[in-house]
Design a protein around this motif. Sequence first.
Motif, PDB file in Angstrom:
ATOM      1  N   ALA A 222       0.864  -1.181   0.000  1.00  0.00           N
ATOM      2  CA  ALA A 222       0.000   0.000   0.000  1.00  0.00           C
ATOM      3  C   ALA A 222       0.903   1.233   0.000  1.00  0.00           C
ATOM      4  CB  ALA A 222      -0.892   0.004   1.231  1.00  0.00           C
ATOM      5  N   MET A 223       0.373   2.335  -0.516  1.00  0.00           N
ATOM      6  CA  MET A 223       1.138   3.587  -0.559  1.00  0.00           C
ATOM      7  C   MET A 223       0.356   4.667   0.183  1.00  0.00           C
ATOM      8  SD  MET A 223       2.309   5.790  -3.934  1.00  0.00           S
ATOM      9  CE  MET A 223       3.085   4.438  -4.778  1.00  0.00           C
ATOM     10  N   THR A 224       1.066   5.492   0.903  1.00  0.00           N
ATOM     11  CA  THR A 224       0.395   6.612   1.572  1.00  0.00           C
ATOM     12  C   THR A 224       0.077   7.692   0.530  1.00  0.00           C
ATOM     13  OG1 THR A 224       2.396   7.882   2.035  1.00  0.00           O
ATOM     14  CG2 THR A 224       1.755   6.217   3.671  1.00  0.00           C
ATOM     15  N   SER A 225      -0.663   8.695   0.969  1.00  0.00           N
ATOM     16  CA  SER A 225      -1.030   9.751   0.016  1.00  0.00           C
ATOM     17  C   SER A 225      -0.346  11.067   0.379  1.00  0.00           C
ATOM     18  CB  SER A 225      -2.546   9.937   0.026  1.00  0.00           C
ATOM     19  OG  SER A 225      -3.004  10.204   1.337  1.00  0.00           O
ATOM     20  N   THR A 235       1.022  10.493   5.603  1.00  0.00           N
ATOM     21  CA  THR A 235       2.288   9.798   5.823  1.00  0.00           C
ATOM     22  C   THR A 235       2.745   9.863   7.287  1.00  0.00           C
ATOM     23  OG1 THR A 235       2.744  10.391   3.536  1.00  0.00           O
ATOM     24  CG2 THR A 235       4.622   9.662   4.821  1.00  0.00           C
ATOM     25  N   GLY A 236       2.151  10.763   8.056  1.00  0.00           N
ATOM     26  CA  GLY A 236       2.518  10.837   9.471  1.00  0.00           C
ATOM     27  C   GLY A 236       1.321  10.591  10.383  1.00  0.00           C
ATOM     28  N   ASN A 237       0.277  10.000   9.838  1.00  0.00           N
ATOM     29  CA  ASN A 237      -0.958   9.848  10.615  1.00  0.00           C
ATOM     30  C   ASN A 237      -1.067   8.429  11.194  1.00  0.00           C
ATOM     31  OD1 ASN A 237      -3.593   9.580  11.553  1.00  0.00           O
ATOM     32  ND2 ASN A 237      -4.460  10.867   9.937  1.00  0.00           N
ATOM     33  N   LYS A 238      -0.653   8.311  12.449  1.00  0.00           N
ATOM     34  CA  LYS A 238      -0.600   7.002  13.104  1.00  0.00           C
ATOM     35  C   LYS A 238      -1.988   6.364  13.202  1.00  0.00           C
ATOM     36  CE  LYS A 238       1.193   5.075  17.371  1.00  0.00           C
ATOM     37  NZ  LYS A 238       1.863   5.375  18.630  1.00  0.00           N
ATOM     38  N   SER A 257       5.777   5.144   1.468  1.00  0.00           N
ATOM     39  CA  SER A 257       5.291   6.535   1.366  1.00  0.00           C
ATOM     40  C   SER A 257       5.156   6.872  -0.106  1.00  0.00           C
ATOM     41  CB  SER A 257       6.305   7.497   1.978  1.00  0.00           C
ATOM     42  OG  SER A 257       7.405   7.654   1.088  1.00  0.00           O
ATOM     43  N   ASP A 258       4.396   7.891  -0.441  1.00  0.00           N
ATOM     44  CA  ASP A 258       4.462   8.379  -1.820  1.00  0.00           C
ATOM     45  C   ASP A 258       5.764   9.177  -1.974  1.00  0.00           C
ATOM     46  OD1 ASP A 258       3.980   8.881  -4.460  1.00  0.00           O
ATOM     47  OD2 ASP A 258       1.978   9.691  -4.199  1.00  0.00           O
ATOM     48  N   PHE A 259       6.043   9.533  -3.212  1.00  0.00           N
ATOM     49  CA  PHE A 259       7.325  10.130  -3.595  1.00  0.00           C
ATOM     50  C   PHE A 259       7.640  11.388  -2.759  1.00  0.00           C
ATOM     51  CE2 PHE A 259      10.487  12.116  -6.168  1.00  0.00           C
ATOM     52  CZ  PHE A 259      11.016  11.151  -7.010  1.00  0.00           C
ATOM     53  N   ALA A 260       8.657  11.277  -1.923  1.00  0.00           N
ATOM     54  CA  ALA A 260       9.130  12.397  -1.101  1.00  0.00           C
ATOM     55  C   ALA A 260       8.113  12.865  -0.059  1.00  0.00           C
ATOM     56  CB  ALA A 260       9.562  13.577  -1.972  1.00  0.00           C
TER      57      ALA A 260
END
Length: 727
Positions: A222-225, A235-238, A257-260
């Motif tokens: 899975a990838m974060t948004s 990406t920082g949401n626990k 994570s998504d790119f950068a």
Amino acid sequence: MTIKELEKLLSEMSLEEKVGQMVQRSASVMAEGTIVTGPEGTVDSEEMSVGLIGSVLGKRGAGPLHKIQKEFVEKHPHHIPLLMMYDVINGLETIFPIPLAQGCTFSSQLVEEAANIAMKETVAAGVNVTFSPMLDLVRDARWGRVVESTGEDPWLNSQMAKAMVRGYQSKGKLAACFKHFAAYGAPEGGRDYDNVELSERTLREDYLPAYRAAVEEGCAMAMTSFNTWNRLPSTGNKWLLRKVLRDEMGFDGVLISDFAAIDEMIRWGIVEDSREAAKLAIKAGVDIDMHSNGYMNHLVRLVREGEVDESLVDEAVMRILKLKNSLGLFEQAYAGFEEDETALLVCDAHRKKACEVATASFVLLKNEGLLPLNKTEETIAFIGPYVDNINIYGTWSFPEKPKNTITVKQAVMKKSQEVLFAKGAYVLDEGQNTRMQDTEERPVSEELLLRAAVEAARKADKVVLCLGEHRNQSGEGGSRASIGLPEGQLKLLEKVSEVNANIISVIFSGRPLELNKVENLSKSILMVWMPGTEGGNAIANVLFGDVVPQGKLAMTLPRSVGQVPIYYGQFNTGRPNPTGIKIGFVHGYIDESTRPLYPFGHGLSYTTFSYSPVVLSQKEMNKNGTIVAKVVVANDGDYAGTETVQLYLRDVKGSVIRPVKMLRGIEKIKLKPGERQDVSFVITEEMLRFYNADMEYVSEPGLFHVFIGTSSDTDNMAEFLLVSETE
Ligand code: NOJ
């Protein structure tokens, strides 16, 4: 390797080696010719050498990837292979229609077959992971990435999610990565990368189901948004990543994570620097840092200095090692590379399927008798910048040989020699922006193009106008504030209509467009989206009636951009306005209808289907029971055709407001002229559940409406009562 062997490997790895697994860089650090979708960075840091990273992205090709892998594995202290990741969104070499178009097939089977072919080509090209499916629900056509989504409906998207994951992962050689978790499709104003404002209820009810479906289907990654939700970058949401994704949904695959996106949390203003960003991301549960400096530069020290528990690193690395193991990389680091790459790419079987999927994705919006075309008895002029254009494969495709793409002109010439062709206009207006600074060659003046087109139109019995958006007017970073056709093309439409009223508009697009002028000046309209390698053949087949259209809109077509977000599953309001035209103090606009130009689920055929009234097996249902809803569908026209029968439910009263309709079933049936067929759907209590006022996922007793029809606009309805056991 067994789990025990993997655990042993993990225990023997140094902290630097472990963190290395969690770092991904673009393959450009090792070889040229890599696709990069964000800012590039350097690799060698004080903490991390390129020789320790765990995966690369953006490169394909068995030869170059084999070389990278071989050199890498030999030098790596534990000979741990890299994961090769790439964005294969709607095919690699054989390009299928864009995902939005695939949604319009309403066919899990075709979508799975397309993903399966994409998988074969991708594996042969040395890639282990595709960053697909993209499962972001989208209801705002301004957002550029609508092109990558299968549309506005949670239920349909869930079916498509499962189909794609099955197709990609069926051989166990390619891992799918669903994205972008979560709710990336709802940025404010449709502006890519923006903040998302959604209630937790809407998030859970509408946005999470497709991701959940992918998890249920065993999606490996899975990838974060990029976006925020509840004012926190995903990406920082626990809460989102550990509680919802891992604990509630049960996702145990690798989260990237998504790119950068890790470092981007600095600019969101949520962390001070890259070190803090890395700390937040790993605590939130991100296993791989795609291309930022966070993990690479800071994670080792964060652990050594006691700010991050090493067990967090261990659990992430174990997941990554397990994925590499499940793909067979420890046994054969070059898995798939042995396949004959050239034999698989754009072969006849793949073309055939691409053509079938494309024809099934075309939506015939209207047809006032002009289609299908007659090959022999009429003079037809094909006019427009998409008549002889190979750029019809969507924003994410970079075929090695774009010339494999069949244009409309090439395909039409195979069917009939007696056809006139004219370009008429350029795709873009001079100086018009796209997301990639595209420039079109403009060897002749717009005036000359237009004049030649009008001449051709004057001589013809019918005009097929191939118009549309540029492929880079949608896609990442491709949001638009206006969603109409370029001015030059609208002028072409007007001028042609002055000399010929028999206009069939064929519309190429990566999003629902504002099509009022096209609607007013065309007698027939066929939406072909971005149809891919076989686009020309598929279009010619449908226009000339060799294949009968069957696609249905996976997204509502607005009348004007001011209506968006517009979708069929809206709420009734306290002042409903069924006509859509506002008079007095009812819901709506004073200067625009609330009705769409064409509703979700709409799509005509060359034949006509009629529906009997809905009949229910009983009038009451208890929570353990089921109800069967039945209609008889008849083909009343002259062509054999495929109809997509759609089941919608409405929960008339709930402890929170409920949508006016919810898609809960589809059945595709093929009928010859004069044939009829029973179509039944079984309604279960599970289909009636939602997040109630206390956020429990339950059904509530009461009245339900059951609609079965040809689009979301159907009023073919019956009703039943859900009764609680005690009643
Ligand atoms: C950024 C995009 O948001 C994502 O969809 C894509 O997979 C990555 N770049 C990698 O290219």
